[in-house]
Design a protein around this motif. Structure first.
Motif, PDB file in Angstrom:
ATOM      1  N   THR A   1     -14.616 -27.631  41.372  1.00  0.00           N
ATOM      2  CA  THR A   1     -15.588 -27.209  42.371  1.00  0.00           C
ATOM      3  C   THR A   1     -15.532 -25.704  42.561  1.00  0.00           C
ATOM      4  O   THR A   1     -14.703 -25.012  41.983  1.00  0.00           O
ATOM      5  N   ALA A   2     -16.425 -25.204  43.390  1.00  0.00           N
ATOM      6  CA  ALA A   2     -16.553 -23.767  43.590  1.00  0.00           C
ATOM      7  C   ALA A   2     -15.274 -23.153  44.143  1.00  0.00           C
ATOM      8  O   ALA A   2     -14.572 -23.759  44.935  1.00  0.00           O
ATOM      9  N   ALA A   3     -14.981 -21.933  43.728  1.00  0.00           N
ATOM     10  CA  ALA A   3     -13.765 -21.263  44.183  1.00  0.00           C
ATOM     11  C   ALA A   3     -14.035 -19.795  44.457  1.00  0.00           C
ATOM     12  O   ALA A   3     -14.768 -19.124  43.737  1.00  0.00           O
ATOM     13  N   GLN A   4     -13.419 -19.328  45.523  1.00  0.00           N
ATOM     14  CA  GLN A   4     -13.438 -17.906  45.844  1.00  0.00           C
ATOM     15  C   GLN A   4     -12.020 -17.378  45.667  1.00  0.00           C
ATOM     16  O   GLN A   4     -11.053 -17.982  46.133  1.00  0.00           O
ATOM     17  N   ILE A   5     -11.873 -16.271  44.975  1.00  0.00           N
ATOM     18  CA  ILE A   5     -10.556 -15.700  44.712  1.00  0.00           C
ATOM     19  C   ILE A   5     -10.439 -14.343  45.380  1.00  0.00           C
ATOM     20  O   ILE A   5     -11.301 -13.486  45.222  1.00  0.00           O
ATOM     21  N   GLN A   6      -9.387 -14.172  46.142  1.00  0.00           N
ATOM     22  CA  GLN A   6      -9.106 -12.889  46.782  1.00  0.00           C
ATOM     23  C   GLN A   6      -7.882 -12.281  46.102  1.00  0.00           C
ATOM     24  O   GLN A   6      -6.832 -12.922  46.017  1.00  0.00           O
ATOM     25  N   ILE A   7      -8.001 -11.078  45.607  1.00  0.00           N
ATOM     26  CA  ILE A   7      -6.878 -10.381  44.993  1.00  0.00           C
ATOM     27  C   ILE A   7      -6.480  -9.209  45.887  1.00  0.00           C
ATOM     28  O   ILE A   7      -7.314  -8.397  46.262  1.00  0.00           O
ATOM     29  N   THR A   8      -5.221  -9.146  46.238  1.00  0.00           N
ATOM     30  CA  THR A   8      -4.719  -8.072  47.087  1.00  0.00           C
ATOM     31  C   THR A   8      -3.483  -7.449  46.446  1.00  0.00           C
ATOM     32  O   THR A   8      -2.450  -8.105  46.321  1.00  0.00           O
ATOM     33  N   SER A   9      -3.573  -6.203  46.037  1.00  0.00           N
ATOM     34  CA  SER A   9      -2.417  -5.529  45.465  1.00  0.00           C
ATOM     35  C   SER A   9      -1.393  -5.266  46.548  1.00  0.00           C
ATOM     36  O   SER A   9      -1.730  -4.868  47.659  1.00  0.00           O
ATOM     37  N   VAL A  10      -0.129  -5.484  46.224  1.00  0.00           N
ATOM     38  CA  VAL A  10       0.930  -5.073  47.141  1.00  0.00           C
ATOM     39  C   VAL A  10       1.056  -3.568  47.078  1.00  0.00           C
ATOM     40  O   VAL A  10       1.027  -2.872  48.068  1.00  0.00           O
ATOM     41  N   ALA A  11       1.210  -3.051  45.885  1.00  0.00           N
ATOM     42  CA  ALA A  11       1.257  -1.609  45.621  1.00  0.00           C
ATOM     43  C   ALA A  11       1.520  -1.416  44.142  1.00  0.00           C
ATOM     44  O   ALA A  11       2.106  -2.290  43.505  1.00  0.00           O
ATOM     45  N   PRO A  12       1.093  -0.305  43.563  1.00  0.00           N
ATOM     46  CA  PRO A  12       1.453  -0.052  42.161  1.00  0.00           C
ATOM     47  C   PRO A  12       2.967   0.069  42.033  1.00  0.00           C
ATOM     48  O   PRO A  12       3.592   0.878  42.716  1.00  0.00           O
ATOM     49  N   TYR A  13       3.564  -0.752  41.187  1.00  0.00           N
ATOM     50  CA  TYR A  13       5.008  -0.725  40.986  1.00  0.00           C
ATOM     51  C   TYR A  13       5.276  -0.705  39.491  1.00  0.00           C
ATOM     52  O   TYR A  13       5.314  -1.738  38.843  1.00  0.00           O
ATOM     53  N   PRO A  14       5.431   0.469  38.902  1.00  0.00           N
ATOM     54  CA  PRO A  14       5.612   0.528  37.454  1.00  0.00           C
ATOM     55  C   PRO A  14       7.013   0.122  37.039  1.00  0.00           C
ATOM     56  O   PRO A  14       7.957   0.899  37.119  1.00  0.00           O
ATOM     57  N   ASP A  15       7.163  -1.120  36.606  1.00  0.00           N
ATOM     58  CA  ASP A  15       8.460  -1.558  36.113  1.00  0.00           C
ATOM     59  C   ASP A  15       8.781  -0.797  34.826  1.00  0.00           C
ATOM     60  O   ASP A  15       7.932  -0.674  33.948  1.00  0.00           O
ATOM     61  N   PRO A  16       9.999  -0.279  34.698  1.00  0.00           N
ATOM     62  CA  PRO A  16      10.328   0.555  33.547  1.00  0.00           C
ATOM     63  C   PRO A  16      10.216  -0.164  32.200  1.00  0.00           C
ATOM     64  O   PRO A  16       9.970   0.466  31.195  1.00  0.00           O
ATOM     65  N   VAL A  17      10.426  -1.477  32.197  1.00  0.00           N
ATOM     66  CA  VAL A  17      10.409  -2.197  30.929  1.00  0.00           C
ATOM     67  C   VAL A  17       9.017  -2.706  30.596  1.00  0.00           C
ATOM     68  O   VAL A  17       8.528  -2.540  29.488  1.00  0.00           O
ATOM     69  N   THR A  18       8.351  -3.316  31.548  1.00  0.00           N
ATOM     70  CA  THR A  18       7.061  -3.941  31.264  1.00  0.00           C
ATOM     71  C   THR A  18       5.893  -3.289  31.999  1.00  0.00           C
ATOM     72  O   THR A  18       4.764  -3.712  31.839  1.00  0.00           O
ATOM     73  N   SER A  19       6.157  -2.273  32.824  1.00  0.00           N
ATOM     74  CA  SER A  19       5.111  -1.616  33.616  1.00  0.00           C
ATOM     75  C   SER A  19       4.319  -2.636  34.411  1.00  0.00           C
ATOM     76  O   SER A  19       3.103  -2.737  34.311  1.00  0.00           O
ATOM     77  N   GLN A  20       5.017  -3.433  35.190  1.00  0.00           N
ATOM     78  CA  GLN A  20       4.388  -4.481  35.975  1.00  0.00           C
ATOM     79  C   GLN A  20       4.192  -4.025  37.421  1.00  0.00           C
ATOM     80  O   GLN A  20       5.152  -3.950  38.170  1.00  0.00           O
ATOM     81  N   PRO A  21       2.955  -3.725  37.826  1.00  0.00           N
ATOM     82  CA  PRO A  21       2.719  -3.469  39.251  1.00  0.00           C
ATOM     83  C   PRO A  21       2.635  -4.800  39.992  1.00  0.00           C
ATOM     84  O   PRO A  21       1.955  -5.711  39.553  1.00  0.00           O
ATOM     85  N   GLY A  22       3.338  -4.921  41.108  1.00  0.00           N
ATOM     86  CA  GLY A  22       3.316  -6.166  41.845  1.00  0.00           C
ATOM     87  C   GLY A  22       1.997  -6.359  42.578  1.00  0.00           C
ATOM     88  O   GLY A  22       1.396  -5.413  43.053  1.00  0.00           O
ATOM     89  N   TYR A  23       1.555  -7.604  42.658  1.00  0.00           N
ATOM     90  CA  TYR A  23       0.361  -7.887  43.445  1.00  0.00           C
ATOM     91  C   TYR A  23       0.335  -9.358  43.838  1.00  0.00           C
ATOM     92  O   TYR A  23       1.063 -10.177  43.275  1.00  0.00           O
ATOM     93  N   LEU A  24      -0.489  -9.648  44.822  1.00  0.00           N
ATOM     94  CA  LEU A  24      -0.659 -11.016  45.307  1.00  0.00           C
ATOM     95  C   LEU A  24      -2.097 -11.451  45.071  1.00  0.00           C
ATOM     96  O   LEU A  24      -3.030 -10.695  45.324  1.00  0.00           O
TER      97      LEU A  24
END
Length: 469
Positions: free
Chosen positions: A57-80
């Motif tokens: 069925t229909a879905a609404q998606i909300q994306i909210t970044s926590v903050a840019p977090y450049p992980d040194p190995v994978t450059s992963q910014p955290g987000y929710l």
């Protein structure tokens, strides 16, 4: 005229044969689109087309970044990211799914998903972003079960999201989006005809709700990690921890270690003792040991079909003068390239899972050595918060000096290229027979939530049923 007809029918035959030879076959892994995705992808999206998954069925998606977090190995910014799902059936309740994780610089979305339909058991759910323009359309792909060859996907999910509600799109907008989606998957013989549209009815979309406790803990842990990565690290027993200048020995901790090549990722099982370690938060741990539990084969074929899922308990005394046992737990995955990703959960009243990414420098049946950077310094090129752990299955109290020297020699083999030395730059963990080993504490409820999720996914994969997003 006859020649024209012959040519026309011959052409039809070629097209028909090509169509017969082309059958949908999506690969287990795909190369994603990189970029500053978390920051620019913030806001509301709507599911336009979706193939696979556990809702229709229909879905609404909300994306909210926590903050840019450049992980040194994978450059992963955290987000929710949270999903608000509404049934088109009159009177049907809303279903809510929460996803916490991070984007890599290669367009991967790595994290855990839980929803109201499964008591928020957080299970691994990974996607790769194949297209985005941030303002109109984003296309993601997931594979929750690979075929026996580990090359082709057996259980695939495709989600095409739009900024505008799909029931409000014009015919020309839909044609444009469909053309883009077709171009993304054309080489795999997948078209929009096999990716159904989500149906949006008069009920509209669900009202946002607050994340449940364990999801909120994941978010808080991610925020804590970001704060720690951008502020001076806590003091530890190592005078070099957190230094953004070369040490007196000339050691320059790197922002990241490259992959050391393929490692045997099936070795992560059993008890290890920490030999040398540079890690927070304990200041001067005593008798530190860790128990690794190899849960099984990959729970994320999209990331690496040969990855292993593990969880680990660790325990030690806070210091030589303390009777307080310090416990913690880790759950995550180790790839055959040596990349370790997951969550560390300290055992405190407000302990929140914190992301950890490291690279295994060496691993065999007797020892393992890994390195990570909690806060890279792009100006100096020297890590502000290095993480080093050298573990051995042999009890240090029962080792000969020759065996101890061999451990340091192996560590020096990897550290020397950066001017570092095991004996001079990585603190030795104090082991004593005066203190018994601390007991391993059972996982907290929220940590057990994650472990259970991984186990359920692996069980469904082993049963051949796969699992749905």
């Amino acid at each position: 005229m006859i020649l024209t007809f012959l040519f026309y029918f011959a052409a039809l035959g070629i097209v028909a044969n090509s169509a017969q030879q082309c059958s949908p076959s999506l690969p287990t892994t795909l190369q994603g689109v990189g970029g500053d995705t978390p920051k620019q992808a913030d806001g509301v999206w709507y599911v336009y087309r979706k193939m696979g998954g556990n809702y229709s069925t229909a879905a609404q998606i909300q994306i909210t970044s926590v903050a840019p977090y450049p992980d040194p190995v994978t450059s992963q910014p955290g987000y929710l990211q949270w999903w608000q799902i509404v049934s088109d059936t009159a009177g049907a309740p809303c279903q809510h799914q929460f996803w916490t994780g991070s984007y890599t610089n290669g367009g991967m979305q790595i994290g855990d998903l839980g929803g109201s339909d499964d008591n928020y058991i957080m299970r691994p759910t990974d996607f790769v972003v194949l297209y985005h323009d941030y303002q109109n359309l984003m296309v993601t792909y997931g594979c929750s079960k690979s075929q026996a060859d580990n090359v082709h996907c057996a259980t695939a999910t495709i989600i095409a999201q739009t900024r505008k509600r799909p029931d409000q799109l014009s015919a020309s907008e839909m044609d444009n989006f469909d053309s883009i989606i077709n171009s993304v998957f054309s080489k795999y013989c997948v078209t929009v005809q096999t990716i159904p549209k989500d149906v949006y009815g008069p009920k509209g979309t669900c009202t946002a709700i607050d994340p449940p406790f364990c999801v909120a803990q994941d978010i808080q842990g991610m925020k804590n990690t970001i704060i720690n990565a951008t502020s001076p690290p806590a003091t530890t027993s190592s005078p070099n921890y957190g230094s953004n200048t070369p040490t007196t020995t000339g050691c320059k901790w790197p922002n990241a270690f490259p992959s050391q090549g393929v490692v045997n990722n099936k070795l992560m099982d059993g008890r290890f003792y920490i030999w040398r370690r540079m890690f927070a938060p304990e200041a001067s741990p005593v008798n530190q040991q860790v128990d690794f539990h190899d849960v099984g084969a990959s729970a994320s074929p999209l990331i690496n079909a040969t990855a292993r899922t593990i969880w680990a308990e660790y325990a030690n005394y806070a210091s030589a003068n303390s009777s307080q046992c310090v416990n913690g737990l880790f759950v995550g995955q180790i790839q055959d390239t040596g990349l370790l990703t997951g969550l560390v959960i300290p055992y405190t009243a407000d302990g929140a899972p914190q992301p950890l990414t490291a690279m295994f420098l060496y691993a065999d049946t007797t020892q393992l050595l890994f390195y990570g950077c909690g806060a890279q310094n792009l100006q100096t090129g020297i890590c502000d918060a290095p993480v080093v752990a050298h573990c051995t299955k042999a009890n240090p109290l029962q080792m000969t000096q020759t065996e101890k020297d061999a451990l340091d020699a192996l560590e020096d083999r990897f550290l020397s290229q950066y001017g570092c030395s095991a004996a001079k730059d990585v603190p030795l963990i104090f082991h004593t027979s005066d203190k018994p080993l601390c007991p391993m504490t059972p996982p907290t409820d929220c940590m057990q939530n994650h472990i259970t999720g991984y186990q359920q996914v692996l069980a469904s994969m082993n049963a051949g049923s796969g699992y749905s997003y």
